[in-house]
Design a protein around this motif. Sequence first.
Motif, PDB file in Angstrom:
ATOM      1  N   GLU A 199       0.936  -1.285   0.135  1.00 40.26           N
ATOM      2  CA  GLU A 199      -0.027   0.080  -0.075  1.00 40.26           C
ATOM      3  C   GLU A 199       1.012   1.172   0.029  1.00 40.26           C
ATOM      4  OE1 GLU A 199      -3.233   0.117   2.957  1.00 40.26           O
ATOM      5  OE2 GLU A 199      -3.112  -2.187   3.002  1.00 40.26           O
TER       6      GLU A 199
ATOM      7  N   LYS B   8      -2.179 -14.437   4.963  1.00 39.61           N
ATOM      8  CA  LYS B   8      -2.559 -14.264   6.525  1.00 39.61           C
ATOM      9  C   LYS B   8      -1.595 -15.321   7.378  1.00 39.61           C
ATOM     10  CE  LYS B   8      -4.943 -10.452   5.846  1.00 39.61           C
ATOM     11  NZ  LYS B   8      -4.479  -9.162   6.460  1.00 39.61           N
TER      12      LYS B   8
ATOM     13  N   LYS C 213       0.664 -13.291  15.012  1.00 41.34           N
ATOM     14  CA  LYS C 213       0.885 -12.221  14.655  1.00 41.34           C
ATOM     15  C   LYS C 213       2.432 -11.972  14.135  1.00 41.34           C
ATOM     16  CE  LYS C 213      -2.665  -9.884  17.375  1.00 41.34           C
ATOM     17  NZ  LYS C 213      -2.975  -8.983  18.320  1.00 41.34           N
TER      18      LYS C 213
ATOM     19  N   HIS D 293      -2.930   0.478  14.540  1.00 50.87           N
ATOM     20  CA  HIS D 293      -3.486  -0.101  13.326  1.00 50.87           C
ATOM     21  C   HIS D 293      -2.929  -1.684  13.342  1.00 50.87           C
ATOM     22  CE1 HIS D 293      -5.305   3.441  11.291  1.00 50.87           C
ATOM     23  NE2 HIS D 293      -4.419   4.011  11.778  1.00 50.87           N
ATOM     24  N   SER D 294      -2.563  -2.002  14.453  1.00 50.54           N
ATOM     25  CA  SER D 294      -2.025  -3.571  14.247  1.00 50.54           C
ATOM     26  C   SER D 294      -2.721  -4.556  14.109  1.00 50.54           C
ATOM     27  CB  SER D 294      -1.291  -3.653  15.765  1.00 50.54           C
ATOM     28  OG  SER D 294      -2.189  -3.624  16.913  1.00 50.54           O
ATOM     29  N   ASP D 295      -4.226  -4.505  14.563  1.00 49.20           N
ATOM     30  CA  ASP D 295      -4.942  -5.601  14.243  1.00 49.20           C
ATOM     31  C   ASP D 295      -5.339  -5.626  12.781  1.00 49.20           C
ATOM     32  OD1 ASP D 295      -4.907  -6.225  16.761  1.00 49.20           O
ATOM     33  OD2 ASP D 295      -6.961  -4.998  17.075  1.00 49.20           O
ATOM     34  N   GLU D 296      -5.336  -4.612  11.850  1.00 55.89           N
ATOM     35  CA  GLU D 296      -5.474  -4.573  10.713  1.00 55.89           C
ATOM     36  C   GLU D 296      -4.408  -5.247   9.883  1.00 55.89           C
ATOM     37  OE1 GLU D 296      -6.011  -0.601   8.912  1.00 55.89           O
ATOM     38  OE2 GLU D 296      -6.812   0.046  10.863  1.00 55.89           O
ATOM     39  N   PHE D 297      -3.366  -5.266  10.216  1.00 59.72           N
ATOM     40  CA  PHE D 297      -2.170  -6.161   9.652  1.00 59.72           C
ATOM     41  C   PHE D 297      -1.433  -7.030  10.419  1.00 59.72           C
ATOM     42  CE2 PHE D 297      -2.155  -1.418   8.594  1.00 59.72           C
ATOM     43  CZ  PHE D 297      -2.365  -1.544   7.282  1.00 59.72           C
TER      44      PHE D 297
END
Length: 330
Positions: free
Chosen positions: A63, A86, A90, A154-158
């Motif tokens: 992005e 995915k 994490k 924004h950690s959860d998004e990635f």
Amino acid sequence: MIKSKLGLGIIMWFAIILSASGQQVDFPRDTSYNLNSAYIKIKKYYPDVTLVKETSYPSVQEERNVVYYNTGTRDLHADLFYPKKKSHKKIPAVILIHGGGWASGTKAHMVPLAQKLAENGYFAASVEYRLSPEAIYPAGVSDLKTFVKWVKVHSDEFGIDTTKIATLGASAGATLASLLGATGQSPVFKSYDFGKKVSDKVQAIVNIDGVVDFTAPGESAKDENPAKPSAGTRWFGATYKQRPDLWKQASALYYAGPETPPTIFINSTQPRFHAGRDQYVEILKENGIEYRIFTIPDTPHTFWLFHPWFEEVYPKVISFLNDTFQYKGN
């Protein structure tokens, strides 16, 4: 830290960008350091080198120019790279900071290394920050600390593990990466909190040929000609003699201690860019903190931008981060 050339060698122009409000904003930019000029200079002494270029990896999602903060006058951007697949666990994150004497250079310079990190299972971001023609110290430090917080918000998004974040910089960017790492949660530098309680603390530092002590003679004693201020003077807005407190405040060496993250130094054979390194490492030793030092033989300062040296740099970075974060990649 790549010293900007002044006088006829410097090009100052006003870049027009879109702010968050949709209005056009002018800001000064120094384009004196760029990859083409670096290549021409180094090619004279190392005729077999080639520039490292961006690559499209099938396994990497990207992005570009993601807005992470608006300063009130314009947006700041980052280029993001991360695995398409995915992971059930994490992943660590690496924040990459370009060089250019805190006056020049762009986030594009760190994209090839960011892509390599993403190919090996990392979230990697090459970050824009304000440079001295636009805003002097400590504006750029605050920008980058804000981005550390942005990553956590924004950690959860990635799928990012916020306990495994590294700062990585080259030249002036390495000085900044070390300073960020050594001053996690320090009240000295302000940063935007995004309305959430997150810290700017990171867990590893990668320093590619950047000084960690501005007070060393190689940095502090450069301003003999007022018409040609050093990169440091341009960044601080004052010579070392005028404001030694600022030059010391921006030196990672003076924050090193028990809480300093594990650190790797990947150096050229140019001694100037090792300023403060050995003293910093002694402090890490005293506190039982992991460190590594690699000096790549017969190298110019900007070695990480060129083949064949790039092939020595990225495996060392990945090995250090994998070991530090106990990470095996995707």
